[in-house]
Enzyme design. Structure first.
Site, PDB file in Angstrom:
ATOM      1  N   GLU A  98      13.556  -8.063   9.817  1.00  9.75           N
ATOM      2  CA  GLU A  98      14.643  -8.866  10.394  1.00  9.75           C
ATOM      3  C   GLU A  98      15.886  -8.025  10.683  1.00  9.75           C
ATOM      4  OE1 GLU A  98      15.285 -12.047   7.651  1.00  9.75           O
ATOM      5  OE2 GLU A  98      13.314 -12.924   8.034  1.00  9.75           O
ATOM      6  N   HIS A 103      15.265  -0.227   5.384  1.00  8.92           N
ATOM      7  CA  HIS A 103      15.610  -0.605   4.011  1.00  8.92           C
ATOM      8  C   HIS A 103      14.355  -0.810   3.188  1.00  8.92           C
ATOM      9  CE1 HIS A 103      15.366  -4.243   6.505  1.00  8.92           C
ATOM     10  NE2 HIS A 103      14.867  -4.859   5.444  1.00  8.92           N
TER      11      HIS A 103
END
Ligand code: AMP
Length: 116
Positions: A98, A103
């Site tokens: 998203e 990350h």
């Protein structure tokens, strides 16, 4: 192409706050705003890359090494190594990513269900 208006870039620029767990020269770790486990931390390098693959291809080795060493620093800090944890990185559309800044999710504190 990296979009530096993504929410994690704004967190790195301190334009929006985060619940910080750990920070050093190369990385920042903070609590996920919508936790999927008792412990749900996100780790981001301070390097502009959209995905895991882009990070590995573009960042210098010392940056890559430092980022992954800091993942272990956070694991130690949280004291979750003994009971276990799950690391996840979603990449691209099929991976369900998203936020387009690479990350790592650190999930722990209970038995993590779902895909394996
Ligand atoms: P991903 O689907 O791998 O891109 O995961 C993005 C994650 O970022 C989700 O787990 C969100 O809950 C989390 N998230 C989005 N905005 C924020 C924010 N402002 N602070 C902390 N976590 C966030």
């Amino acid at each position: 192409m990296y979009d530096d208006n993504n929410i994690f870039a704004k967190i790195l620029r301190k334009e929006i706050p985060c619940d910080k767990v750990y920070e050093d020269e190369f990385s920042l770790f903070f609590k996920d705003i919508n936790p999927q486990a008792k412990i749900h931390i996100l780790g981001i390098p301070k390097f502009q890359s959209t995905t895991f693959s882009e990070f590995l291809k573009k960042a210098d080795n010392n940056i890559i090494l430092s980022f992954f060493k800091s993942v272990q620093i956070v694991i130690d800090h949280l004291n979750i190594e003994k009971d276990g944890y799950r690391l996840i990185t979603n990449s691209g559309e099929n991976g369900g990513q998203e936020v387009p800044h690479f990350h790592i999710h650190i999930l722990a504190g209970e038995k993590i269900g779902g895909l394996r």
